[in-house]
Design an enzyme around this catalytic site. Sequence first.
Site, PDB file in Angstrom:
ATOM      1  N   SER A 127      -2.977   0.095  -1.330  1.00  0.00           N
ATOM      2  CA  SER A 127      -1.535   0.308  -1.421  1.00  0.00           C
ATOM      3  C   SER A 127      -1.052   1.245  -2.498  1.00  0.00           C
ATOM      4  O   SER A 127       0.146   1.515  -2.555  1.00  0.00           O
ATOM      5  CB  SER A 127      -0.834  -1.043  -1.588  1.00  0.00           C
ATOM      6  OG  SER A 127      -0.963  -1.789  -0.403  1.00  0.00           O
ATOM      7  N   LYS A 130       7.299  -0.528  -9.194  1.00  0.00           N
ATOM      8  CA  LYS A 130       7.300  -1.169  -7.873  1.00  0.00           C
ATOM      9  C   LYS A 130       8.011  -2.504  -7.980  1.00  0.00           C
ATOM     10  O   LYS A 130       7.853  -3.243  -8.981  1.00  0.00           O
ATOM     11  CB  LYS A 130       5.859  -1.372  -7.409  1.00  0.00           C
ATOM     12  CG  LYS A 130       5.701  -1.892  -5.976  1.00  0.00           C
ATOM     13  CD  LYS A 130       4.223  -1.919  -5.589  1.00  0.00           C
ATOM     14  CE  LYS A 130       4.029  -2.352  -4.135  1.00  0.00           C
ATOM     15  NZ  LYS A 130       2.607  -2.376  -3.750  1.00  0.00           N
ATOM     16  N   SER A 152       1.471  -0.178   0.574  1.00  0.00           N
ATOM     17  CA  SER A 152       2.779  -0.776   0.412  1.00  0.00           C
ATOM     18  C   SER A 152       3.606  -0.164  -0.722  1.00  0.00           C
ATOM     19  O   SER A 152       4.798  -0.459  -0.810  1.00  0.00           O
ATOM     20  CB  SER A 152       2.651  -2.283   0.171  1.00  0.00           C
ATOM     21  OG  SER A 152       1.903  -2.527  -0.986  1.00  0.00           O
TER      22      SER A 152
END
Lengths: 100, 495, 497
Positions: free
Chosen positions: B187, B88, B163
């Site tokens: 997330s 990420k 997210s």
Amino acid sequence: MAQRISKNEVAHVARLARLALSEEELERYTTQLATVLEHAADIASLDIEGVPPTAHPFPLVNVLREDVPRPCLGRDEVLSQAPEVEADRFRIPRILGEAP
Amino acid sequence: MSAGDRRSVAAGHTRPAAQIAAAVRAGELSASTVIEDHLERIAQHEADVHAFNLVMADAARARAGQIDRLVANGTDPGPLAGVPVALKDLLCTRGVPTTCSSRILAGWLPPYDATVVRRLHDAGAVFVGKTNMDEFAMGSSTEHSAFGPTHNPHDLSRVPGGSSGGSAAAVAAGFSTVALGTDTGGSIRQPASLCGVVGAKPTYGLVSRYGLVAFASSLDQVGPFAANVADAALVLDVISGYDEFDSTSLPGAHPSAASLVGREPDGLRVGVIAELAGAEGIAPDVAARLREAADALSASGARVAEISVPSVRYGLSAYYLVAPAEASSNLARYDGVRYGLRVPGDDITEMYMATRAAGFGAEVKRRIMLGTYALSAGYYDAYYGKAQKVRTLIIRDFEEAYRSCDVLLSPTSPTTAFELGSKTSDPITMYLSDVCTISSNLAGHPAISVPFGTGDDGLPVGIQVLAPALGEPVMFQVAAALEAAAPQSAPGGAR
Amino acid sequence: MSQQSPLNASSATPGATGAGPTGGWETVIGLEVHCELRTETKLFCGCRNAFGDEPNTNVCPVCLGLPGSLPVLNKQAVEYAIRIGTALHCRVQPSIFHRKNYFYPDMPKDFQISQYDVPINADGWLELPSGKRIGIVRAHMEEDTGKTTHVGGGGRIHQAAHSLVDYNRAGVPLVEIVSEPDMRSAEEARDYVEELRAILVATGASDGKMEEGSLRVDCNVSVRPEGSTTFWTRCEIKNMNSLRSLGRAIVYEAARQVELLAGGDRVVQETRHWDEADGSTHSMRSKEEAFDYRYFPEPDLVTLKPSEEWVDAVKASLPVLPAERRARVAAAAGVPSSSEAVATVVRLDLDHLVAAAAAAMVDGRLALRRVANEVAGELADAGSYDLDPEAFVGLVQMEERGDLTSAQARTVLKALVAHGGDPAVIAAGLGFRALAAGALAEALDQVIAANPREWVRYSEGDDKLTGFFIGKVKAATGGNADLRHATELLRQRRGPH
């Protein structure tokens, strides 16, 4: 429905957070923030006076490190990411006020 | 819409990380071959999915070659030898752009690696790229990225969740075998659910946050995405453990997350959280999958019952005060002085305001202002202070529940993947996506989402297993049992 | 808080004589002292804590506040904080860190990690040389900021064209010591800072170098009518870089406030900047309203709970602190501990000389005088000294016995301080011993014999020649005669007149 937050308060908060907002944004955010705070009102009404706050999920204590130097960053690598550099320092526009 | 109308690029069966690593270590499989396969898939479908902010093709090939040479020389590269991993884009990677999907950090090259990145590297992983996300991890759909949304591989017209949408999509699309995401309010788990992959959030403090760009410090945790439960446990075991650079890192040794995977859930007590079982807002098909999951565990020997965790209903409110408050402070450093975007100004204050106005997206600005307000003079007690007390209530309710349960069960997300653009006009609607996941972050407890069937629309549904602090072993045990019992049509599941 | 007109308006002008320094008004002062700790590394990271290095060479992700960085607390900094707290008689207690949020370019994170409502040290005091106790509200830990230099406009912030930032200092450990508003004059404020510095240096936590910025002082000044027990509006004064500036700033600010109040105006609560060049304070009010720091507990750090064992070990390891040293010197010399001479002796680390004299049962007051005046004076001139306590005691004994006059003793002492040695040998070498028994009379006789004409005139009553003869005696004895004694002898020789 009474607004939970006013436009003035939002403007004040934006200034505290150093965010420049257009008039349109100010209007929009005021409505949106008011809605969120309205939803959060359910906990505002809870009677939890005697309940202690949780700042950390686990109560760790005394996490300390020895006073021993470690390698630091090379200045070139640090300054290479800086928007503006002068005399090996970070260059910034003039500051108008003293530090608090 | 039937499955036939849908544009899907979800990978079918993919080779598990554990198998890849074993084969590479044994010299039976070349890491270079593995990475080429994945880069090929990326070349075919990334344009449609947009899982990545940056594909590190050259670096990946170089690293894969290095792994192969190590093996040839008789050196063991580690338990993730040759395994393609997506990161990420808020995990610091030295010399490699780390943008947090924000304009304010576009092009920023960190001068250091996050601890989790270093540990994966030392275990032989091959980094494929930095994945797209909601800006600064604020969002539940990856639509709040400054670089455009990620599309759900199962249906490109839908969101992957957020997210960590890019990481979830990368695994679902077969771009990487596993991925790292972060979970502050759900997330990792929510996008895992929407993308039909496994996603786990560990106990707070189990995984180092050093090098994780902070959103809400007392809630953030790094965790794995994988196509199957065993791989997720393997990755978690590699990245977890005490780190001297993180003061909130739990000291001492902890049992391996994988240690109970494969064991039958005989006699384990499973509590289905009443407040989330058929609550308002939980779609009926999701609620149905939850009941089936509960039944499946029961059939495997677990003792399943409903349990009430009353404070869970206050979780969203508490979260949307605590998280933005900490975020407003964590994001103050983005001011144009030392790195990142700078918009010139006549004086420093003008520069700050112009830089932050141009560099942050609307959702980030909203949360910064909400958080600033919640902490400001006169409001602290009513908002932030109160929210921190609600956390205590939630922790107490969980403690009570775990007296009679070993694990808890709930849906991960109230719905299956929604359409791009369908929830962006009203922040509250988006925030409600987090209702099932948020309490675990507030309590610091681990939780995992496991794919379990599909909704009426044929899109993946995830079921969430929750455990008490440091309960990873039993959590993964139950997750594996669920996975084994999942309906055959579950996409991306290992056989 | 009401702004009453002064009780005695006519005397309420700055500088007017009256009961207090500003005539009928009392100055109330509280001080905030920031002390840099002498650790090897910074508070939250392993970068070196060093003064004067090339800019931005002691930085890392943590002290630069780079995205993803996290603080880890320096154990030695905590040790020093506990030392300071116990030396100031504080309660050392479990504490947490808070974030103090505000934007300023010398702050890498745009928040400072500090302590807010639960500091590590609370409720202490220190004793001034005068004996007065000043309360210490708290002594808490926090991180220092970087340094900005201003380019253009004479280096001052308000006329600068742009600025430059060096983060070497960012993250250096500080202890901030906040006093109660117990001081009532500029002198008292200066005494407080000097005493505090001496204590901080004694604990080993600080090098006390105000000129290098390791000790920084801000003051809060208000005035009120003498006899009032409430506190009136105060102003915070910043930018005083020396004790002298501190004193001047307090005097100026008190007078400014008295003038305002006497004229019927109110004092506005604000922060003011001391301008060394024009000797005045200036308002720093910017467009900004009062800062809202939005304090909340630092989520990246955990509770600090020093064990009883740790605190006890610190208490046991502290050296004798200045107040106790003064008490001991005073006892040895038989004078009150508030005596200035005692303060001087301790300030210059000369206690051992007085202690040696007391142990040898020599006249304590004499010994004290010699140390506080002569030795201190030599120290000021020479900068260093090499005075063996035994030699010093021997010298004082000689003076006490009358073997040496006080003038002679002072001369021998000067030589002792400069070169060391044995006082008896030095005295003999300077010819002093010879004067002890009859030598003076002999010298006088020789002078008289050598100056017969003057002797006749003097004998007949010309007192003006006293100086002539004494001068001759002085020259003949190398300046070491006891001149009072010589004058006595001269008169005796003349006989009754």
